[in-house]
Design an enzyme around this catalytic site. Structure first.
Site, mmCIF file in Angstrom:
data_model
loop_
_atom_site.group_PDB
_atom_site.id
_atom_site.type_symbol
_atom_site.label_atom_id
_atom_site.label_comp_id
_atom_site.label_asym_id
_atom_site.label_seq_id
_atom_site.Cartn_x
_atom_site.Cartn_y
_atom_site.Cartn_z
ATOM 1 N N ILE A 116 0.831 -1.212 0.000
ATOM 2 C CA ILE A 116 0.000 0.000 0.000
ATOM 3 C C ILE A 116 0.865 1.262 0.000
ATOM 4 C CG2 ILE A 116 -1.611 1.326 1.442
ATOM 5 C CD1 ILE A 116 -2.810 -1.426 2.321
ATOM 6 N N TYR A 146 -2.080 -7.004 16.897
ATOM 7 C CA TYR A 146 -2.321 -6.213 15.685
ATOM 8 C C TYR A 146 -3.600 -5.394 15.861
ATOM 9 C CZ TYR A 146 -2.994 -5.106 10.726
ATOM 10 O OH TYR A 146 -3.176 -4.453 9.527
HETATM 11 P P1 NDP Z 1 3.398 -4.786 3.429
HETATM 12 O O1 NDP Z 1 3.929 -5.775 4.387
HETATM 13 O O2 NDP Z 1 3.199 -5.203 2.021
HETATM 14 O O3 NDP Z 1 4.283 -3.462 3.446
HETATM 15 C C1 NDP Z 1 4.687 -2.892 4.651
HETATM 16 C C2 NDP Z 1 5.998 -2.172 4.446
HETATM 17 O O4 NDP Z 1 6.381 -1.607 5.705
HETATM 18 C C3 NDP Z 1 7.136 -3.109 4.023
HETATM 19 O O5 NDP Z 1 7.940 -2.512 3.027
HETATM 20 C C4 NDP Z 1 7.907 -3.295 5.306
HETATM 21 O O6 NDP Z 1 9.284 -3.575 5.133
HETATM 22 C C5 NDP Z 1 7.742 -1.943 5.951
HETATM 23 N N1 NDP Z 1 8.050 -1.975 7.373
HETATM 24 C C6 NDP Z 1 7.925 -2.999 8.268
HETATM 25 N N2 NDP Z 1 8.371 -2.643 9.474
HETATM 26 C C7 NDP Z 1 8.806 -1.356 9.356
HETATM 27 C C8 NDP Z 1 9.398 -0.434 10.257
HETATM 28 N N3 NDP Z 1 9.658 -0.765 11.543
HETATM 29 N N4 NDP Z 1 9.714 0.802 9.806
HETATM 30 C C9 NDP Z 1 9.476 1.132 8.526
HETATM 31 N N5 NDP Z 1 8.945 0.308 7.610
HETATM 32 C C10 NDP Z 1 8.604 -0.929 8.031
HETATM 33 O O7 NDP Z 1 2.002 -4.308 4.060
HETATM 34 P P2 NDP Z 1 0.742 -3.545 3.420
HETATM 35 O O8 NDP Z 1 1.186 -2.694 2.308
HETATM 36 O O9 NDP Z 1 -0.343 -4.502 3.224
HETATM 37 O O10 NDP Z 1 0.324 -2.674 4.680
HETATM 38 C C11 NDP Z 1 0.536 -1.274 4.788
HETATM 39 C C12 NDP Z 1 -0.289 -0.780 5.951
HETATM 40 O O11 NDP Z 1 -1.663 -1.057 5.728
HETATM 41 C C13 NDP Z 1 0.068 -1.457 7.291
HETATM 42 O O12 NDP Z 1 -0.005 -0.518 8.331
HETATM 43 C C14 NDP Z 1 -1.043 -2.490 7.441
HETATM 44 O O13 NDP Z 1 -1.267 -2.842 8.776
HETATM 45 C C15 NDP Z 1 -2.200 -1.746 6.833
HETATM 46 N N6 NDP Z 1 -3.302 -2.607 6.426
HETATM 47 C C16 NDP Z 1 -3.166 -3.466 5.365
HETATM 48 C C17 NDP Z 1 -4.221 -4.268 4.989
HETATM 49 C C18 NDP Z 1 -4.132 -5.226 3.846
HETATM 50 O O14 NDP Z 1 -5.135 -5.954 3.624
HETATM 51 N N7 NDP Z 1 -3.032 -5.284 3.096
HETATM 52 C C19 NDP Z 1 -5.504 -4.212 5.695
HETATM 53 C C20 NDP Z 1 -5.515 -3.303 6.813
HETATM 54 C C21 NDP Z 1 -4.459 -2.512 7.134
HETATM 55 P P3 NDP Z 1 9.782 -5.110 5.067
HETATM 56 O O15 NDP Z 1 9.288 -5.630 3.774
HETATM 57 O O16 NDP Z 1 11.267 -5.029 5.149
HETATM 58 O O17 NDP Z 1 9.165 -5.785 6.266
#
Ligand code: NDP
Length: 275
Positions: A26, A166
């Site tokens: 996202i 979560y």
């Molecule tokens: P992804 O796991 O695809 O992407 C998350 C990104 O955040 C990754 O690049 C990850 O890096 C990075 N990340 C993880 N930990 C950290 C940190 N400590 N500091 C900075 N960056 C970090 O997740 P989504 O794109 O699906 O999710 C994005 C947001 O949307 C999140 O907050 C999620 O909870 C929320 N969300 C998503 C839903 C869904 O259905 N996809 C539904 C509801 C909410 P790395 O790859 O190295 O771990």
């Protein structure tokens, strides 16, 4: 055209934006749309390789900065970088988040939860957003019209027994958003703050829950069957909401929550029927 069937109208022209967790999923979709809508966009993440590759693809309006959102020193360094560079921030998207399923070994249910796992999930999902708001407010004071967009979740509005930390962290993000919105309004800052609540958006965060091969296809089918619109969402579905909330078109919107969930939260499975 921006390649997604919609002409860009530069809704974010002259805006300086920072997106956390922008290397994939996202966050990457938001960064891509922000650039196509004219924002100078700073992508941040802990996955530097993927973030830098995306920035090369997005062109000169995009830049990359390493930022672990749970680490206050790294927020300080990012704030210094922005203060010395563009000098202000107009949009902050606190998007980085984890389920804990990949990062910790659990367990994740309320009866047997592991405290190290609980703290890690909260440190990224909740501390990360709180720190983002803290440094975002400082950087946004010189902006004539600023916006903080916090990515919470459907899980911040309902209980999730198999992912208690979560759900708890995302519920806290929902509430903190409203404290930030009211605080900024009380102080007379031109800073709005709103939350987005996605559900079932197909990104890599789902992979540990889907399995592989035929099991994966079955899991996706089962997931889609529970969604009123009948299909799983796309990262752009969330990114367009982040464009709206970041843009001046939403200038009267603060402390609000926007669900992007195909209708999941619109109803209840225990609703009455005539049959
Ligand atoms: P992804 O796991 O695809 O992407 C998350 C990104 O955040 C990754 O690049 C990850 O890096 C990075 N990340 C993880 N930990 C950290 C940190 N400590 N500091 C900075 N960056 C970090 O997740 P989504 O794109 O699906 O999710 C994005 C947001 O949307 C999140 O907050 C999620 O909870 C929320 N969300 C998503 C839903 C869904 O259905 N996809 C539904 C509801 C909410 P790395 O790859 O190295 O771990």
């Amino acid at each position: 055209m921006d390649g997604r069937g919609s002409a860009s109208v530069n809704r974010l022209k002259n805006k300086i934006a920072l997106v956390t967790g922008a290397s994939r999923g996202i966050g990457a979709a938001i960064a891509r749309l922000y650039v196509s809508e004219g924002a100078e966009t700073i992508l941040t993440d802990i996955d530097d390789g993927a973030g830098e590759a995306l920035v090369r693809d997005l062109g000169p309006s995009a830049s990359y900065l390493h930022l672990d959102v749970s680490d206050e020193d790294q927020w300080l360094a990012a704030a210094d970088h922005i203060a010395a560079g563009p000098g202000r921030l107009d949009i902050l998207v606190n998007n980085a988040g984890i389920t804990g399923f990949e990062e910790t070994s659990g367990p994740y249910d309320p009866e047997s939860l592991d405290m190290a796992s609980w703290h890690m999930v909260h440190s990224v999902n909740l501390d990360g957003v709180a720190l983002g708001c803290k440094y975002g407010i400082r950087l946004m004071k010189p902006s004539p019209a600023a916006s903080i967009v916090n990515i919470s979740s459907r899980s911040g509005m309902v209980g999730i027994p198999a992912a208690a930390a979560y759900a708890s962290s995302k519920a806290a993000v929902r509430n903190h958003t409203k404290s930030v919105a009211l605080y900024c309004a009380q102080q007379g800052y031109a800073i709005r703050c709103n939350s987005i609540h996605p559900a079932a958006i197909l990104t890599p965060i789902w992979e540990p829950m889907l399995g592989e091969g035929a099991a994966r296809a079955d899991a996706l089918k089962t997931l889609a069957a529970d969604i009123p619109l009948g299909h799983i969402g796309d990262p752009d579905d969330v990114a367009w909401a982040a464009v709206y909330l970041g843009a001046d078109e939403s200038k009267y919107v603060t402390g609000a929550e926007l669900t992007i969930d195909g209708g999941i939260l619109a109803g209840s499975s225990a609703s009455p029927t005539r049959e």
